[in-house]
Design a protein around this motif. Structure first.
Motif, PDB file in Angstrom:
ATOM      1  N   GLY A 195     -64.131 -17.749  67.606  1.00 59.06           N
ATOM      2  CA  GLY A 195     -64.474 -16.373  67.606  1.00 59.06           C
ATOM      3  C   GLY A 195     -65.866 -16.432  67.596  1.00 59.06           C
ATOM      4  N   TRP A 196     -66.816 -15.437  67.436  1.00 63.87           N
ATOM      5  CA  TRP A 196     -68.334 -15.271  67.772  1.00 63.87           C
ATOM      6  C   TRP A 196     -68.715 -14.354  67.058  1.00 63.87           C
ATOM      7  N   HIS A 197     -68.559 -14.005  66.214  1.00 61.57           N
ATOM      8  CA  HIS A 197     -68.874 -13.898  65.102  1.00 61.57           C
ATOM      9  C   HIS A 197     -70.186 -14.461  64.195  1.00 61.57           C
ATOM     10  N   GLY A 198     -71.360 -14.221  64.122  1.00 65.89           N
ATOM     11  CA  GLY A 198     -72.491 -15.039  63.450  1.00 65.89           C
ATOM     12  C   GLY A 198     -73.079 -16.056  64.826  1.00 65.89           C
ATOM     13  N   LEU A 199     -72.618 -15.905  66.658  1.00 67.30           N
ATOM     14  CA  LEU A 199     -72.759 -16.720  67.261  1.00 67.30           C
ATOM     15  C   LEU A 199     -74.595 -15.817  67.724  1.00 67.30           C
ATOM     16  N   ASN A 200     -75.528 -16.668  68.436  1.00 70.81           N
ATOM     17  CA  ASN A 200     -76.503 -15.961  68.485  1.00 70.81           C
ATOM     18  C   ASN A 200     -76.053 -15.677  70.359  1.00 70.81           C
ATOM     19  N   PHE A 201     -76.518 -14.810  70.716  1.00 71.54           N
ATOM     20  CA  PHE A 201     -76.490 -14.104  72.013  1.00 71.54           C
ATOM     21  C   PHE A 201     -77.621 -13.525  72.299  1.00 71.54           C
ATOM     22  N   VAL A 202     -78.500 -14.072  74.082  1.00 71.37           N
ATOM     23  CA  VAL A 202     -79.829 -13.731  73.692  1.00 71.37           C
ATOM     24  C   VAL A 202     -79.669 -12.842  74.667  1.00 71.37           C
TER      25      VAL A 202
END
Length: 352
Positions: free
Chosen positions: A249-256
């Motif tokens: 999953g993508w929860h808590g991962l950084n997206f700039v």
């Protein structure tokens, strides 16, 4: 008769004795009361200060309704905590309501997203995109079976005209940095042809929103600004995760991300100003001096363009990403420093 007389006398004597006892009790009580009064009076006359102290103590010992009210008005620690919990619960309820409205807004107008480059990372993001809208993918290799199993449409990269005719709202270029510019240049003739055909029947044409996912942002930004027509909006992004780190999953991962160009307006994210890209000589304009007026057609067009950008970014947000708005120049500066430290530590550890 003698017996009766003796009994009567005994009764009378007993009655008289009881009367005396009653009178003595009354007198004793009165005597005690009088004695206490006299003692109090004598003490008061001997020491007035003691009397005043006793009076003050009696007043303090009496309950005060005003003091009680004041105590209840001041919240205790437990009362304050409960009040904060109630406020927290209310805010959570409001947040949940806003999120429901947001999801409803996203579903009311789902995006059609195209993905160029259907390799490992392209498949990774397309799998999530298809939960929020229609997805069309293209690549040099034939990924028809994988696309069908995923529930997305595959179009060969050799047929870019068909790809653009899918009426794509967003195009994510998920190729390597080495082939990024070459890919954009190869698509340009077909993109311009597609836009020219639409200009015949439409007053104002919006091209697709182009998005890159490279880890080096300045190169992608300059390439897209230079090559893509002004009808195409641009957002530069760097998902700082991949198929391995984001497999759960993508929860808590950084997206700039950087909103680079929207409705023909280039945003200078580092300086907080914007530039008009339509003009030959770019004019720097303060963002605050450019308010939106929905009744004006150009401003309505700009609002729609911003709405499309927000819809796309909301996909990452809804998946739980930690959204980081950052200019491309700042991004490359920060990542260069961190990569330098990483490589330095790797070399040091390798020499041990």
């Amino acid at each position: 008769m003698l017996v009766e007389r003796d009994s009567l006398q005994k009764y009378r004597r007993l009655s008289f004795f009881l009367i005396l006892c009653m009178l003595s009790n009354i007198g004793g009580t009165a005597f005690i009361s009088n004695s206490r009064a006299e003692t109090t009076s004598a003490c008061s006359s001997r020491n007035p200060a003691d009397s005043n102290s006793r009076s003050i103590m009696q007043q303090q010992s009496q309950p005060n309704d005003d003091d009680d009210d004041e105590v209840f008005k001041k919240p205790t620690a437990a009362g304050k905590l409960e009040e904060l919990k109630q406020r927290e619960s209310e805010l959570s309820r409001l947040l949940a309501e806003v999120r429901r409205e947001k999801i409803a807004a996203l579903r009311s107008k789902p995006l059609t997203i195209g993905v160029i480059g259907f390799g490992r990372f392209g498949q990774f993001i397309a799998r999530t995109f298809q939960k929020y809208g229609r997805v069309v993918v293209t690549s040099r290799s034939d990924y028809t079976e994988i696309a069908n199993a995923m529930g997305v449409k595959y179009v060969p990269l050799a047929n870019p005209k068909q790809f653009f005719e899918e009426n794509l709202d967003v195009i994510v270029v998920a190729v390597s940095i080495l082939s990024f510019e070459k890919t954009i240049r190869s698509l340009l003739p077909h993109l311009n042809e597609y836009l020219d055909e639409r200009k015949i029947s439409e007053d104002k044409v919006h091209g697709p929103l182009f998005v890159d996912v490279l880890s080096v942002k300045e190169h992608a930004r300059e390439t897209m600004l230079e090559l893509l027509p002004p009808e195409c909006d641009i957002v530069c992004t760097h998902p700082m995760f991949g198929p391995d780190s984001g497999k759960a999953g993508w929860h808590g991962l950084n997206f700039v991300y950087e909103k680079t160009r929207i409705d023909g307006v280039v945003l200078n994210n580092s300086e907080g100003v914007i530039k008009e890209s339509h003009k030959e000589e770019s004019e720097v304009i303060d963002q605050n001096s450019h308010p939106f007026h929905p009744e004006d057609s150009s401003e309505e067009s700009r609002i729609k363009a911003f709405d499309r950008v927000e819809r796309f970014l909301s996909i990452w947000e809804e998946e739980g990403c930690r959204m980081i708005s950052m200019g491309c120049k700042d991004h490359d500066s920060y990542t260069a420093n961190s990569q330098f430290v990483t490589h330095l530590m790797g070399r040091i550890l390798g020499e041990q």
